[in-house]
Design an enzyme around this catalytic site. Structure first.
Site, PDB file in Angstrom:
ATOM      1  N   LYS A  13      -7.147  -5.011  -3.268  1.00  0.00           N
ATOM      2  CA  LYS A  13      -7.786  -5.391  -2.007  1.00  0.00           C
ATOM      3  C   LYS A  13      -8.721  -4.313  -1.458  1.00  0.00           C
ATOM      4  O   LYS A  13      -8.677  -3.258  -1.939  1.00  0.00           O
ATOM      5  CB  LYS A  13      -6.840  -6.092  -1.003  1.00  0.00           C
ATOM      6  CG  LYS A  13      -5.778  -4.600  -0.488  1.00  0.00           C
ATOM      7  CD  LYS A  13      -4.878  -5.266   0.526  1.00  0.00           C
ATOM      8  CE  LYS A  13      -3.927  -4.041   0.952  1.00  0.00           C
ATOM      9  NZ  LYS A  13      -4.666  -3.241   1.777  1.00  0.00           N
TER      10      LYS A  13
ATOM     11  N   CYS B 149      -2.334  -2.714   7.558  1.00  0.00           N
ATOM     12  CA  CYS B 149      -2.093  -3.491   6.598  1.00  0.00           C
ATOM     13  C   CYS B 149      -0.859  -4.507   6.513  1.00  0.00           C
ATOM     14  O   CYS B 149      -1.038  -5.559   6.135  1.00  0.00           O
ATOM     15  CB  CYS B 149      -2.368  -2.898   5.182  1.00  0.00           C
ATOM     16  SG  CYS B 149      -4.148  -2.085   4.756  1.00  0.00           S
TER      17      CYS B 149
ATOM     18  N   ASP C  74       0.763  -1.204   0.237  1.00  0.00           N
ATOM     19  CA  ASP C  74      -0.157  -0.020   0.007  1.00  0.00           C
ATOM     20  C   ASP C  74       0.802   1.431  -0.058  1.00  0.00           C
ATOM     21  O   ASP C  74       0.462   2.266   0.823  1.00  0.00           O
ATOM     22  CB  ASP C  74      -0.961   0.066   1.237  1.00  0.00           C
ATOM     23  CG  ASP C  74      -1.840  -1.096   1.146  1.00  0.00           C
ATOM     24  OD1 ASP C  74      -1.811  -1.827   0.182  1.00  0.00           O
ATOM     25  OD2 ASP C  74      -2.972  -1.036   1.822  1.00  0.00           O
TER      26      ASP C  74
END
Ligand SMILES: [Zn+2]
Length: 200
Positions: free
Chosen positions: A107, A146, A21
């Protein structure tokens, strides 16, 4: 902590890099900025260069949310809207030197899926198994969400998992969240290493 870090971790044909990310919305100036989140980019670029040179797989996850995602405050979630699919905020950081063959894993694409783990609702595990990957090196954003959830899933799935300790930063919604996440990862079996110790 440094005393417990492995001296060197040598890459093998069963190693893969997982970049979590590193998207504009999570960087300073973004819609959900992680403090000093941009500092993960240089060490990750260094790792990507080494994996690329050895033809080892590189995966980059991204939050890829619908506008009504369940994690957004308007839906009762924790966060301001961020990383909406197709928006510039969802783009990878420009300074992130993703090699062209990087496998992108989107995701959190469904409203009810938090998307905290790169393994949740994706084919990441199947792709890693197909490639024969046994060892993962993980860095990115954010330590306490995450990165934490992806590493816990990786360990549960049986991957030997290294956290790139200099290539993660925490949101720290509650002070200390990042440190607690590190402790949890350690307890679950993650190994910690600095990116310069990952050796080609
Ligand atoms: Zn998100």
């Amino acid at each position: 902590m440094n005393a417990n870090l492995p001296k060197l971790s040598r890459l093998t044909r069963r190693s893969a890099l997982l970049v979590i990310d590193v998207q504009n919305d999570f960087l300073p100036g973004g819609r959900l900025p992680v403090p000093r989140g941009d500092e993960v980019i240089p060490p990750l670029n260094g790792c990507m260069e080494r994996f690329h040179r050895k033809n080892l797989p590189i995966f980059a996850t991204r939050d890829w949310h619908p506008p009504d995602h369940g994690s957004f405050q308007a839906q009762g979630g924790l966060w301001p809207p961020h990383c909406i699919a197709g928006s510039s905020g969802a783009d990878f950081a420009e300074a992130l030197a993703l090699p062209p063959e990087t496998c992108i894993i989107s995701k959190g694409s469904l409203p009810e899926d938090s998307g905290y783990s790169g393994f949740s609702g994706t084919d990441l595990a199947a792709r890693l198994r197909y490639l024969g990957v046994r060892t993962l090196y993980v860095g990115g954003l954010a330590t306490d969400y995450c990165v934490l959830n992806t590493i816990i899933d990786a360990l549960r799935l049986g991957f030997r998992t290294y956290l790139l300790i200099d290539a993660v930063r925490a949101v720290d919604v509650h002070p200390g969240d990042g440190e607690r996440a590190l402790g949890e990862m350690r307890r679950q079996g993650a190994r910690f290493i600095t990116s310069d110790r990952v050796s080609a």
